[in-house]
Design an enzyme around this catalytic site. Sequence first.
Site, PDB file in Angstrom:
ATOM      1  N   GLY A   3      -0.390  -5.963   4.686  1.00 19.57           N
ATOM      2  CA  GLY A   3      -1.032  -5.015   5.590  1.00 19.57           C
ATOM      3  C   GLY A   3      -1.736  -3.929   4.808  1.00 19.57           C
ATOM      4  O   GLY A   3      -1.591  -3.820   3.588  1.00 19.57           O
ATOM      5  N   GLU A  38       0.361 -17.031   0.087  1.00 17.26           N
ATOM      6  CA  GLU A  38      -0.403 -17.765   1.118  1.00 17.26           C
ATOM      7  C   GLU A  38      -1.897 -17.740   0.821  1.00 17.26           C
ATOM      8  O   GLU A  38      -2.724 -17.994   1.695  1.00 17.26           O
ATOM      9  CB  GLU A  38      -0.141 -17.149   2.493  1.00 17.26           C
ATOM     10  N   CYS A  42       3.422  -8.293  -0.209  1.00 22.01           N
ATOM     11  CA  CYS A  42       2.463  -7.198  -0.374  1.00 22.01           C
ATOM     12  C   CYS A  42       2.976  -5.896   0.252  1.00 22.01           C
ATOM     13  O   CYS A  42       3.890  -5.290  -0.275  1.00 22.01           O
ATOM     14  CB  CYS A  42       1.097  -7.595   0.178  1.00 22.01           C
ATOM     15  N   HIS A  54       0.007 -12.604  -3.108  1.00 20.70           N
ATOM     16  CA  HIS A  54      -0.108 -13.405  -1.885  1.00 20.70           C
ATOM     17  C   HIS A  54       0.164 -14.889  -2.140  1.00 20.70           C
ATOM     18  O   HIS A  54      -0.722 -15.617  -2.598  1.00 20.70           O
ATOM     19  CB  HIS A  54      -1.507 -13.248  -1.277  1.00 20.70           C
ATOM     20  N   GLY A  83      -3.381  -1.331  -2.973  1.00 23.06           N
ATOM     21  CA  GLY A  83      -3.700  -0.108  -3.690  1.00 23.06           C
ATOM     22  C   GLY A  83      -2.475   0.695  -4.069  1.00 23.06           C
ATOM     23  O   GLY A  83      -2.594   1.762  -4.681  1.00 23.06           O
TER      24      GLY A  83
END
Length: 395
Positions: free
Chosen positions: A221, A335, A248, A333, A292
Site C-alpha cells: 500500500g 507477486e 511491503c 513484492h 519509500g
Amino acid sequence: MQAQARLLLEDGTLFTGKAFGASGESTGEVVFNTGITGYQEVLSDPSYCGQIVTMTYPLIGNYGIIRDDFESMRPFIHGFVVRHHEETPSNWRAQYTIDNLLKEYGIVGISGIDTRMLTRILRHYGTMKGILTTSKAPVEELKERLGASSLLRDQVDRVSTKSVFGCPGTKERIVLVDFGSKSGIIRELSKRGADVVVVPHTATAEQIRRLGADGVLLSNGPGDPKDVPHAAKMIEGLLGELPIFGICLGHQLLALASGADTEKLKFGHRGGNHPVKELASGRCYITSQNHGYTVREDSVAGTGLEVTHINNNDKTIEGLRHTKYPAFSVQYHPEAAPGPFDSSYLFDEFLELIRSLKAAKPYVPQQSVMAAATEDKIRHAAAAELKGDLQYAEK
C-alpha cells in the site's frame, strides 16, 4: 503543434516538455522507477497514490495498454513523466495507448524532458514535492501553489476496498487486508487454491476472527505506515493467534505492531531489479520493489523479530520473521508482475506454515529446503561437467 507541459520541483528546478494525457494540474511527491518493462503495472499500482512517477527507461508505451495486465481497477498516480511516449504501439494485445489511459482518468503526462537529469536530482537531494501542469501560469505563481500544497496522508483510505468480498477457493482461507493490494497477490493465492477474503484496511482483529481465517496476509500500500495506526493495533491483536504474512507496507506494519520503528528513505526503492540477500542461505534474489519507507535496523532488537533479508545495495531490512509467533514479512513484492518471479515461493511458504500449525508439526521454511535442493543440483551438475571433461581429455 503539441501542447506544452511543465514540471516544477520544490527546489525551483523547472522542466519544460510536451504534454500528453489529460490537460490540467496536479501536485505530488516526485519519484522515479527504474523498470525497463512493466509501465502498465506501475501505472495501476495503488502504492503510487499521490505520487508523480518518473520512468528512467527512455521509451515508454511501445507495447500499448492491455487491461488484463492491470494491478488494480484504475491508476492512482498524480502524474506521469517520461523521456519519450510512443503514440503508435506495436503489440497484438494492445487495446489503446498510454495517452488514452491518462486522458480517461484525468492524469497529466509530460514527455521530452531529460529524465536522467531529473533522476540524478532526486537521487542526490531525495524525493521532493512537484507540480505538473499544462497551464501557462507564471513560474512564480506555480511556486506559490506548490508551496501551499501538502503531500497526502490518507492514501490507504483512498485505495483500499470499502467492502468485504471473496475470491472462492477450496483450500486454506486467507484474509487479505487491503491497504492498496495489487491483484497479483490474489492471483498468486488463487493459483494455489486458497479461499481468499479481502477486507478493508479498517478491519479489526475481531472482524477478521469472525471470518474464520486460517491465515492473514497484510498487503502492500502507499504512504507512511504510521498514518494507519489502527492497522498496527489490529495486527498486534492477532499476533500469536493466526499466521501472518506481510508484504511491503504490510511488512512495515508488522514491524510497528511488534514494537520496531520505521523511517523514510532518501529516495526509496522502485523498480524490478533490486538485489536482496537471504541471510540464512546467502542467496541473492532479484526483486520488484515500490516503497519509500523502511524498518529501522536499530529498532528491531528486543521486539521478538529477527532480520531474514537485507538489500544488497544499501543494506536496509528486506525481510523479518517473528521468533515467537508464526509471522514473517518481506519489503519487496513476491507477486511481481511482469516479474521477476524469484520470490513467488513465499506464498507456498505461507501456506505451508498454516498447514504445519494445523498439523501441529515442526515447520521448516521452504526457502531453506529450496536452497539445499538448489545446492545439490549445482553439485551434481558440476560433477557431471567434470566427468565429461575427463572423458573428453582421455579421448
